[in-house]
Design an enzyme around this catalytic site. Sequence first.
Site, PDB file in Angstrom:
ATOM      1  N   ARG A  89       0.839  -1.194   0.000  1.00 43.27           N
ATOM      2  CA  ARG A  89       0.000   0.000   0.000  1.00 43.27           C
ATOM      3  C   ARG A  89       0.881   1.255   0.000  1.00 43.27           C
ATOM      4  O   ARG A  89       1.998   1.242   0.495  1.00 43.27           O
ATOM      5  CB  ARG A  89      -0.920   0.006   1.223  1.00 43.27           C
ATOM      6  CG  ARG A  89      -2.141  -0.879   1.043  1.00 43.27           C
ATOM      7  CD  ARG A  89      -3.049  -0.823   2.246  1.00 43.27           C
ATOM      8  NE  ARG A  89      -2.534  -1.612   3.333  1.00 43.27           N
ATOM      9  CZ  ARG A  89      -1.956  -1.131   4.423  1.00 43.27           C
ATOM     10  NH1 ARG A  89      -1.833   0.171   4.591  1.00 43.27           N
ATOM     11  NH2 ARG A  89      -1.512  -1.941   5.359  1.00 43.27           N
ATOM     12  N   TYR A 237      -1.267  -3.528  -6.848  1.00 45.44           N
ATOM     13  CA  TYR A 237      -1.177  -4.251  -5.576  1.00 45.44           C
ATOM     14  C   TYR A 237      -2.532  -4.243  -4.851  1.00 45.44           C
ATOM     15  O   TYR A 237      -3.197  -3.198  -4.759  1.00 45.44           O
ATOM     16  CB  TYR A 237      -0.092  -3.629  -4.677  1.00 45.44           C
ATOM     17  CG  TYR A 237      -0.176  -4.198  -3.275  1.00 45.44           C
ATOM     18  CD1 TYR A 237       0.224  -5.513  -3.023  1.00 45.44           C
ATOM     19  CD2 TYR A 237      -0.734  -3.468  -2.232  1.00 45.44           C
ATOM     20  CE1 TYR A 237       0.082  -6.060  -1.764  1.00 45.44           C
ATOM     21  CE2 TYR A 237      -0.867  -4.015  -0.968  1.00 45.44           C
ATOM     22  CZ  TYR A 237      -0.458  -5.312  -0.731  1.00 45.44           C
ATOM     23  OH  TYR A 237      -0.617  -5.869   0.509  1.00 45.44           O
ATOM     24  N   GLY A 238      -2.897  -5.391  -4.293  1.00 45.37           N
ATOM     25  CA  GLY A 238      -4.216  -5.601  -3.688  1.00 45.37           C
ATOM     26  C   GLY A 238      -4.760  -4.453  -2.864  1.00 45.37           C
ATOM     27  O   GLY A 238      -5.866  -3.958  -3.116  1.00 45.37           O
ATOM     28  N   GLY A 239      -3.985  -4.008  -1.871  1.00 45.59           N
ATOM     29  CA  GLY A 239      -4.469  -2.955  -0.991  1.00 45.59           C
ATOM     30  C   GLY A 239      -4.799  -1.657  -1.715  1.00 45.59           C
ATOM     31  O   GLY A 239      -5.581  -0.848  -1.235  1.00 45.59           O
ATOM     32  N   LYS A 246      -9.711  -2.394   1.614  1.00 54.92           N
ATOM     33  CA  LYS A 246      -9.417  -1.294   2.538  1.00 54.92           C
ATOM     34  C   LYS A 246     -10.154  -0.013   2.146  1.00 54.92           C
ATOM     35  O   LYS A 246     -10.614   0.730   3.005  1.00 54.92           O
ATOM     36  CB  LYS A 246      -7.914  -1.040   2.590  1.00 54.92           C
ATOM     37  CG  LYS A 246      -7.074  -2.268   2.913  1.00 54.92           C
ATOM     38  CD  LYS A 246      -7.367  -2.843   4.270  1.00 54.92           C
ATOM     39  CE  LYS A 246      -6.310  -3.895   4.595  1.00 54.92           C
ATOM     40  NZ  LYS A 246      -6.542  -4.652   5.788  1.00 54.92           N
ATOM     41  N   HIS A 266     -11.056  -2.855  11.328  1.00 57.66           N
ATOM     42  CA  HIS A 266      -9.958  -3.696  10.846  1.00 57.66           C
ATOM     43  C   HIS A 266      -9.805  -4.867  11.805  1.00 57.66           C
ATOM     44  O   HIS A 266      -8.863  -4.924  12.598  1.00 57.66           O
ATOM     45  CB  HIS A 266      -8.684  -2.834  10.798  1.00 57.66           C
ATOM     46  CG  HIS A 266      -7.552  -3.453  10.042  1.00 57.66           C
ATOM     47  ND1 HIS A 266      -6.237  -3.111  10.270  1.00 57.66           N
ATOM     48  CD2 HIS A 266      -7.525  -4.378   9.055  1.00 57.66           C
ATOM     49  CE1 HIS A 266      -5.458  -3.810   9.463  1.00 57.66           C
ATOM     50  NE2 HIS A 266      -6.216  -4.582   8.722  1.00 57.66           N
ATOM     51  N   SER A 288      -1.685  -4.530  10.503  1.00 57.91           N
ATOM     52  CA  SER A 288      -1.317  -5.502   9.476  1.00 57.91           C
ATOM     53  C   SER A 288      -0.079  -6.282   9.918  1.00 57.91           C
ATOM     54  O   SER A 288       0.856  -5.718  10.484  1.00 57.91           O
ATOM     55  CB  SER A 288      -1.003  -4.794   8.154  1.00 57.91           C
ATOM     56  OG  SER A 288      -2.133  -4.091   7.709  1.00 57.91           O
ATOM     57  N   CYS A 290       0.308  -8.652  12.238  1.00 58.88           N
ATOM     58  CA  CYS A 290       0.475  -9.031  13.644  1.00 58.88           C
ATOM     59  C   CYS A 290      -0.229 -10.349  13.922  1.00 58.88           C
ATOM     60  O   CYS A 290      -0.536 -10.660  15.072  1.00 58.88           O
ATOM     61  CB  CYS A 290      -0.090  -7.953  14.555  1.00 58.88           C
ATOM     62  SG  CYS A 290       0.936  -6.497  14.646  1.00 58.88           S
ATOM     63  N   LYS A 292      -3.254 -11.545  12.480  1.00 58.31           N
ATOM     64  CA  LYS A 292      -4.728 -11.606  12.454  1.00 58.31           C
ATOM     65  C   LYS A 292      -5.199 -12.885  11.780  1.00 58.31           C
ATOM     66  O   LYS A 292      -6.086 -13.565  12.271  1.00 58.31           O
ATOM     67  CB  LYS A 292      -5.310 -10.388  11.713  1.00 58.31           C
ATOM     68  CG  LYS A 292      -5.449  -9.175  12.596  1.00 58.31           C
ATOM     69  CD  LYS A 292      -6.656  -8.300  12.291  1.00 58.31           C
ATOM     70  CE  LYS A 292      -6.788  -7.888  10.853  1.00 58.31           C
ATOM     71  NZ  LYS A 292      -5.645  -7.035  10.437  1.00 58.31           N
ATOM     72  N   ASN A 294      -3.588 -15.665  11.428  1.00 51.12           N
ATOM     73  CA  ASN A 294      -3.284 -16.827  12.268  1.00 51.12           C
ATOM     74  C   ASN A 294      -4.301 -16.994  13.398  1.00 51.12           C
ATOM     75  O   ASN A 294      -4.762 -18.100  13.673  1.00 51.12           O
ATOM     76  CB  ASN A 294      -1.879 -16.720  12.861  1.00 51.12           C
ATOM     77  CG  ASN A 294      -0.795 -16.930  11.813  1.00 51.12           C
ATOM     78  OD1 ASN A 294      -1.074 -17.366  10.695  1.00 51.12           O
ATOM     79  ND2 ASN A 294       0.440 -16.620  12.175  1.00 51.12           N
ATOM     80  N   ASP A 313      -9.891 -10.153   8.490  1.00 46.86           N
ATOM     81  CA  ASP A 313      -9.336  -8.807   8.286  1.00 46.86           C
ATOM     82  C   ASP A 313     -10.301  -7.668   8.593  1.00 46.86           C
ATOM     83  O   ASP A 313      -9.881  -6.647   9.104  1.00 46.86           O
ATOM     84  CB  ASP A 313      -8.843  -8.678   6.837  1.00 46.86           C
ATOM     85  CG  ASP A 313      -7.896  -7.501   6.626  1.00 46.86           C
ATOM     86  OD1 ASP A 313      -7.058  -7.251   7.526  1.00 46.86           O
ATOM     87  OD2 ASP A 313      -7.993  -6.839   5.592  1.00 46.86           O
ATOM     88  N   ASN A 407       5.930  -8.946   1.860  1.00 55.36           N
ATOM     89  CA  ASN A 407       4.495  -8.655   1.776  1.00 55.36           C
ATOM     90  C   ASN A 407       3.838  -9.452   0.645  1.00 55.36           C
ATOM     91  O   ASN A 407       2.821  -9.054   0.094  1.00 55.36           O
ATOM     92  CB  ASN A 407       4.265  -7.155   1.566  1.00 55.36           C
ATOM     93  CG  ASN A 407       2.814  -6.764   1.808  1.00 55.36           C
ATOM     94  OD1 ASN A 407       2.144  -7.304   2.688  1.00 55.36           O
ATOM     95  ND2 ASN A 407       2.300  -5.836   1.005  1.00 55.36           N
ATOM     96  N   ARG A 409       1.591 -12.377  -1.026  1.00 48.53           N
ATOM     97  CA  ARG A 409       0.230 -12.677  -0.568  1.00 48.53           C
ATOM     98  C   ARG A 409      -0.369 -13.890  -1.253  1.00 48.53           C
ATOM     99  O   ARG A 409      -0.002 -14.224  -2.383  1.00 48.53           O
ATOM    100  CB  ARG A 409      -0.665 -11.469  -0.891  1.00 48.53           C
ATOM    101  CG  ARG A 409      -0.246 -10.167  -0.211  1.00 48.53           C
ATOM    102  CD  ARG A 409      -0.902 -10.013   1.107  1.00 48.53           C
ATOM    103  NE  ARG A 409      -0.345  -8.920   1.907  1.00 48.53           N
ATOM    104  CZ  ARG A 409      -0.944  -8.484   3.019  1.00 48.53           C
ATOM    105  NH1 ARG A 409      -2.072  -9.002   3.439  1.00 48.53           N
ATOM    106  NH2 ARG A 409      -0.377  -7.533   3.718  1.00 48.53           N
ATOM    107  N   GLY A 534      -1.297 -21.751  18.233  1.00 46.95           N
ATOM    108  CA  GLY A 534      -2.395 -22.515  18.839  1.00 46.95           C
ATOM    109  C   GLY A 534      -2.501 -22.336  20.343  1.00 46.95           C
ATOM    110  O   GLY A 534      -3.587 -22.450  20.934  1.00 46.95           O
ATOM    111  N   GLU A 535      -1.353 -22.027  20.979  1.00 50.26           N
ATOM    112  CA  GLU A 535      -1.363 -21.848  22.433  1.00 50.26           C
ATOM    113  C   GLU A 535      -2.116 -20.568  22.836  1.00 50.26           C
ATOM    114  O   GLU A 535      -2.479 -20.401  23.999  1.00 50.26           O
ATOM    115  CB  GLU A 535       0.064 -21.821  23.000  1.00 50.26           C
ATOM    116  CG  GLU A 535       0.937 -23.031  22.645  1.00 50.26           C
ATOM    117  CD  GLU A 535       0.412 -24.353  23.192  1.00 50.26           C
ATOM    118  OE1 GLU A 535      -0.645 -24.380  23.874  1.00 50.26           O
ATOM    119  OE2 GLU A 535       1.078 -25.380  22.922  1.00 50.26           O
TER     120      GLU A 535
HETATM  121  O1  SAT Z   1      -2.115  -4.416   2.018  1.00 52.05           O
HETATM  122  S1  SAT Z   1      -3.508  -4.829   2.189  1.00 52.05           S
HETATM  123  O2  SAT Z   1      -4.299  -3.676   2.589  1.00 52.05           O
HETATM  124  O3  SAT Z   1      -4.040  -5.397   0.976  1.00 52.05           O
HETATM  125  C1  SAT Z   1      -3.572  -5.991   3.428  1.00 52.05           C
HETATM  126  C2  SAT Z   1      -3.331  -5.442   4.789  1.00 52.05           C
HETATM  127  O4  SAT Z   1      -2.497  -4.556   4.982  1.00 52.05           O
HETATM  128  O5  SAT Z   1      -4.002  -5.910   5.724  1.00 52.05           O
HETATM  129 MN    MN Z   2      -5.479  -5.821   7.090  1.00 52.18          MN
END
Ligand code: SAT
Ligand code: MN
Length: 626
Positions: A89, A237-239, A246, A266, A288, A290, A292, A294, A313, A407, A409, A534-535
Site C-alpha cells: 500500500r 497491488y491488492g491494498g 481497505k 480492521h 497488518s 500481527c 490476524k 493466524n 481482516d 508482503n 500474498r 495454537g497456544e
Molecule cells: O495491504 S492490504 O491492505 O491489501 C492488506 C493489509 O495490509 O491488511
Molecule cells: Mn489488514
Amino acid sequence: LAHPNVGLFTHIRGASVVYGNLKTLSPKVRKFIEDNVALCQPDEIHICDGSEKENKQLLSLLQKKGAIKPLPKYENCWLARTNPADTARVESKTLICTEHERDAVPTPKSGKRGGLGNWISPANMDKAVQERFANCMKGTTMYVIPFSMGPIQSPLAKIGIQITDSAYVVCSMRIMTRMGQAVLDKLGNSDFVRCLHSVGRPKNGKLEYPNWPCDPERVIVLHKPATQEIVSYGSGYGGNSLLGKKCFALRIGCTIARSEGWLAEHMLILGITNPQGKKHYIAAAFPSQCGKTNLAMLTPTIPGYKAECVGDDIAWMRFDQNGVLRAINPENGFFGVAPGTSNISNPIAMNTIFKNTIFTNVASTSDGGVYWEGLEKEIDTSKLEVTDWKGKKWVRGESKTPAAHPNSRFCTPAHQCPMIDPNWESPEGVPISAILFGGRRPHGIPLIYEARDWKHGVAMGAAIRSQATSAAEFKGHAVMHDPFAMRPFFGYNCGHYVQHWLSMDKPGRKLPKVFHVNWFGRDKNNKFLWPGFGENSRIIDYIVRRVDGEDIARDSPIGLLPKEGSINLEGLPSKPDMKALFEIDVSFWLKEIDSIRQYFEEAIGEDLPKEIYDQLTEMKQRLQKS
Ligand code: SAT
Ligand code: MN
C-alpha cells in the site's frame, strides 16, 4: 443502415461491449460507465458476470500476456510477479477528499500532520483524476465489476461497482468479494459505491515490467465520502487495487458506519465453542502483519475447544434490536501474507490455499509449486530449483535476499477454509461477546489485560502501538502508534472516530468486554516469552471465561489482570515465565502513558475526546499510587 437499437446495446460512446449484457444495467450504472468511458477512452468494455466461464477466460488471457503463470503442483493456482516498485500500500499517496480538511484528518496541536491520513480538496481531487485518467484506457479493455461487500442478501451488506483495466483485479475481486450478475440483480436502480481503478502507465509510456503495468511515480488512491467515490491510479497491488477491501470496507465503510450508527473495523472475527458446548464470537483488531489471519484460523491446543473462522481482516458490526453487537465479514476471501505461513504457524491456512488461489510475489519451485520464508522445514529446496519473487534463481543459504517478498500474498476463497464458521454468511451477522486490541510489543505490555469499562476499552483501542510491518512502505522495526489498527484506514478524522466509538455506549446495549493482548513479548535474550499460535487458545479460554462472568481477574493500575493460576497452562511442554508476562513495570508504564499522551496531543489534539485524555490521567494516578 443498422437497426437504431444496435448501437445502443453493443457500444458505449464508441467502445464496443465485448462481454456482458448492457440491457441488464440500471440507468445509474449505465451512466457511471458512460462517464468513465468518456474519461478513460477504452476500446472495449467487459461487464463482469462472475461466472466460471468468464474467470477461465480472464485467467488464460492473463497467462497469455505473461502476467500470471500456472502452478501445476496445485489445482487452479496461479502466480503473479509485480513490478518490484508496486508491492505494498502507498500510505503517503492515499487521500481522503472533503470540503473541510478537519473532516478528514485531525488538527494537531503542533500544527504538524500526525500521520492519521492525508487530505485533498475536491478541486485538487478532480485535477488529480483528470491528469491521470484522461484517455488512460486507450487500446485496452475496461472491466466493470459489480460486487457486494457482505453476503448479497444481508441487510448489513453494501454494493459497489468497480471499473478497472486489470484482469488480475477482476480475478482477485471474484475471490475477495461476491461479484457478478447476482449483485446487479440485487442492486436494481439503487445507489452504489463508485470505484474507478487503472493500473496506469508512466508518462513516457514505457513499461519497465510489461507483465505488470503500473505507474509508481503518479500512484494515488482517493476517497470521497460525500459521494461515496473511490478512485485509484497507478498500482495493481491488492491494498491499492481491490477497492472493496481497505478503500471501501474500511475507509468509505467507516464514514457510512458513522452516519448510520455502526462500526466498520480492521478486525478478524472468530467463533469459539467451549468444552461445555457454549459458543462465543470475538472480534480482534491488530495492525497488518500481527497475526490476524493466524488467530482467525486458530487451532486450539487445549482439549475440548473448537475454533471457527468468520473473517480474518474486516468486521462490520451493528447493534441489533436486542442490543447485541452483530458482525459480518464483508469479504469473501483471504488476502493473507504468505511468508511465515506454514503447518506450524497456520495449518488451517495451508489446508485452504492450495486450490483456486492467486499468489503474488512468492517464490516458485521447479516442481510447479510455491515457496516462501517459513517453509524451510516443509519444502526441501535442495532438490528443487527456486525462482525468487523477482524471477531470479534463488539458493537457500546462498542468496542474500529473501525468496518471497515480505508482503507477498495469497488470495484465496474463504469457503475453502476447513474451519469456516457455519454462520459466516449469516445475513444478520454473528453476536460479538468480546473485542480484542493488540500489537507487536517486545517489552512492557502484558500478555493480556482487560478494560475496566467501555471508555477504558475505547482508550485502549486508541492507544494501540506496534512494530512497523511490510504491508506499507515503511522501513525498520520502530514502534508506531496505530489507533484501532486503523491508522492507514481512517475515512474521517480519527478524533471523531474515537468519539463515535464512545457513542456506542447507549442504554439497553450489551457492550462487549474489551481486552488488550500482546503475543509478542520478549525476554532479555530476545526470545519470545509466550509460545503463541495454537497456544493462544489459552488466552481465548481466559477471555470467554471472563465473558461468562468467572471471578478470575484482579485489579491493577492498567486494568484487570488474570488472577494467579487462572490461565490454563496444562500440557504446555515448558512453563512460560508468567511473572515476566504479567509484570507491570511502573516506570515503563509512566513513560508509555507520556508517549501516548504526547502522540495524542501531537497527532489528534483537540479532536480527541476529553474522556480519552482523562483515561490517561486516571491511569497515571493509579500507577503513581501503586
Ligand atoms: O495491504 S492490504 O491492505 O491489501 C492488506 C493489509 O495490509 O491488511
Ligand atoms: Mn489488514
